[in-house]
Every structure is written in C-alpha cells, then in structure tokens.
Design a protein around this motif. Sequence first.
Motif, PDB file in Angstrom:
ATOM      1  N   ALA A 141       0.827  -1.205   0.000  1.00  0.00           N
ATOM      2  CA  ALA A 141       0.000   0.000   0.000  1.00  0.00           C
ATOM      3  C   ALA A 141       0.862   1.256   0.000  1.00  0.00           C
ATOM      4  N   LEU A 142       1.949   1.233   0.751  1.00  0.00           N
ATOM      5  CA  LEU A 142       2.857   2.378   0.786  1.00  0.00           C
ATOM      6  C   LEU A 142       3.492   2.619  -0.578  1.00  0.00           C
ATOM      7  N   VAL A 143       3.948   1.560  -1.223  1.00  0.00           N
ATOM      8  CA  VAL A 143       4.540   1.695  -2.554  1.00  0.00           C
ATOM      9  C   VAL A 143       3.505   2.181  -3.558  1.00  0.00           C
ATOM     10  N   MET A 144       2.285   1.682  -3.454  1.00  0.00           N
ATOM     11  CA  MET A 144       1.220   2.103  -4.364  1.00  0.00           C
ATOM     12  C   MET A 144       0.938   3.594  -4.223  1.00  0.00           C
ATOM     13  N   VAL A 145       0.888   4.088  -3.005  1.00  0.00           N
ATOM     14  CA  VAL A 145       0.615   5.507  -2.782  1.00  0.00           C
ATOM     15  C   VAL A 145       1.764   6.367  -3.297  1.00  0.00           C
ATOM     16  N   LEU A 146       3.001   5.929  -3.095  1.00  0.00           N
ATOM     17  CA  LEU A 146       4.139   6.698  -3.593  1.00  0.00           C
ATOM     18  C   LEU A 146       4.125   6.800  -5.113  1.00  0.00           C
ATOM     19  N   PHE A 147       3.907   5.686  -5.791  1.00  0.00           N
ATOM     20  CA  PHE A 147       3.837   5.718  -7.249  1.00  0.00           C
ATOM     21  C   PHE A 147       2.623   6.502  -7.734  1.00  0.00           C
ATOM     22  N   GLY A 148       1.512   6.398  -7.031  1.00  0.00           N
ATOM     23  CA  GLY A 148       0.322   7.157  -7.407  1.00  0.00           C
ATOM     24  C   GLY A 148       0.533   8.649  -7.285  1.00  0.00           C
ATOM     25  N   PHE A 149       1.225   9.070  -6.234  1.00  0.00           N
ATOM     26  CA  PHE A 149       1.503  10.493  -6.053  1.00  0.00           C
ATOM     27  C   PHE A 149       2.400  11.018  -7.166  1.00  0.00           C
ATOM     28  N   VAL A 150       3.442  10.265  -7.487  1.00  0.00           N
ATOM     29  CA  VAL A 150       4.344  10.681  -8.563  1.00  0.00           C
ATOM     30  C   VAL A 150       3.598  10.731  -9.896  1.00  0.00           C
ATOM     31  N   GLY A 151       2.736   9.769 -10.138  1.00  0.00           N
ATOM     32  CA  GLY A 151       1.931   9.780 -11.363  1.00  0.00           C
ATOM     33  C   GLY A 151       0.982  10.955 -11.416  1.00  0.00           C
ATOM     34  N   SER A 152       0.389  11.300 -10.296  1.00  0.00           N
ATOM     35  CA  SER A 152      -0.527  12.449 -10.260  1.00  0.00           C
ATOM     36  C   SER A 152       0.206  13.755 -10.516  1.00  0.00           C
ATOM     37  N   VAL A 153       1.388  13.894  -9.931  1.00  0.00           N
ATOM     38  CA  VAL A 153       2.181  15.108 -10.157  1.00  0.00           C
ATOM     39  C   VAL A 153       2.595  15.203 -11.620  1.00  0.00           C
ATOM     40  N   ALA A 154       2.995  14.083 -12.209  1.00  0.00           N
ATOM     41  CA  ALA A 154       3.389  14.088 -13.617  1.00  0.00           C
ATOM     42  C   ALA A 154       2.211  14.441 -14.518  1.00  0.00           C
ATOM     43  N   MET A 155       1.041  13.885 -14.233  1.00  0.00           N
ATOM     44  CA  MET A 155      -0.139  14.195 -15.052  1.00  0.00           C
ATOM     45  C   MET A 155      -0.551  15.652 -14.902  1.00  0.00           C
ATOM     46  N   ALA A 156      -0.477  16.179 -13.689  1.00  0.00           N
ATOM     47  CA  ALA A 156      -0.837  17.585 -13.480  1.00  0.00           C
ATOM     48  C   ALA A 156       0.140  18.497 -14.210  1.00  0.00           C
ATOM     49  N   LYS A 157       1.421  18.173 -14.155  1.00  0.00           N
ATOM     50  CA  LYS A 157       2.414  18.986 -14.855  1.00  0.00           C
ATOM     51  C   LYS A 157       2.195  18.903 -16.362  1.00  0.00           C
ATOM     52  N   PHE A 158       1.855  17.727 -16.855  1.00  0.00           N
ATOM     53  CA  PHE A 158       1.598  17.576 -18.284  1.00  0.00           C
ATOM     54  C   PHE A 158       0.377  18.385 -18.710  1.00  0.00           C
ATOM     55  N   LEU A 159      -0.673  18.369 -17.902  1.00  0.00           N
ATOM     56  CA  LEU A 159      -1.877  19.125 -18.257  1.00  0.00           C
ATOM     57  C   LEU A 159      -1.643  20.631 -18.205  1.00  0.00           C
ATOM     58  N   LEU A 160      -0.783  21.091 -17.301  1.00  0.00           N
ATOM     59  CA  LEU A 160      -0.523  22.527 -17.183  1.00  0.00           C
ATOM     60  C   LEU A 160       0.439  23.037 -18.244  1.00  0.00           C
ATOM     61  N   ARG A 161       1.506  22.280 -18.524  1.00  0.00           N
ATOM     62  CA  ARG A 161       2.565  22.783 -19.397  1.00  0.00           C
ATOM     63  C   ARG A 161       2.677  22.061 -20.735  1.00  0.00           C
ATOM     64  N   GLY A 162       2.084  20.885 -20.837  1.00  0.00           N
ATOM     65  CA  GLY A 162       2.190  20.131 -22.091  1.00  0.00           C
ATOM     66  C   GLY A 162       3.434  19.272 -22.181  1.00  0.00           C
ATOM     67  N   GLU A 163       4.249  19.254 -21.125  1.00  0.00           N
ATOM     68  CA  GLU A 163       5.431  18.412 -21.078  1.00  0.00           C
ATOM     69  C   GLU A 163       5.668  17.960 -19.651  1.00  0.00           C
ATOM     70  N   VAL A 164       6.322  16.841 -19.489  1.00  0.00           N
ATOM     71  CA  VAL A 164       6.561  16.318 -18.146  1.00  0.00           C
ATOM     72  C   VAL A 164       7.940  16.726 -17.641  1.00  0.00           C
ATOM     73  N   VAL A 165       8.933  16.683 -18.514  1.00  0.00           N
ATOM     74  CA  VAL A 165      10.300  16.979 -18.106  1.00  0.00           C
ATOM     75  C   VAL A 165      10.639  18.422 -18.426  1.00  0.00           C
TER      76      VAL A 165
END
Length: 91
Positions: free
Chosen positions: A67-91
């Motif tokens: 569960a801890l690993v799932m939440v960590l990966f989920g948080f990173v995925g959410s941040v990446a998706m939010a950054k992609f939606l705001l700027r159009g790029e992840v990196v």
Amino acid sequence: MSPMLSIAITTTLVLYAVAMAIGVMRLFIGPSAQDRVLAMDFVYVVGMLVLLVLAIRYDSEMYFEGALVMVLFGFVGSVAMAKFLLRGEVV
C-alpha cells in the motif's frame, strides 16, 4: 477472527469494489482530462484502501508495504499528469 470483523471486512471490500467500478467508469468516460486524472487518483486511493483492509484480514505486513509503494507511485503519477496538463510536457 470474530464473526463481526469478518462481516465488516467483507462488506467493506464489496463497497470498495463498487466505488472502484464507478471510478473506472469515470476514468473511461470522463468529459475532460482533469476528470480522468481525478478518477485515476480516486482509483489508486481505493486500491490502497483495499490493500490495507486485506492486511487487516490476513494479518500480514506485506500488504502494508504494498500500500505504501502504491501511494508513492500514485503520487508521482498524479504530479506528472498535473504537470503535463498545465505545461504540455513532463520533463
């Protein structure tokens, strides 16, 4: 395990399955990308809760770690998706 706890765990898992089905439905038919990202967050949080309930049911520490690993990966995925939606790029 007491019969009351067994009934409570079974009921909880059934309700989490219903919630996850509704979240997956929103994930596939969401009208906007923001709705889909929010549904993805909801699905991984419910998945984490399912793992925690199973950890209580089977009295195993491995589910807590999962569960801890799932939440960590989920948080990173959410941040990446939010950054992609705001700027159009992840990196």
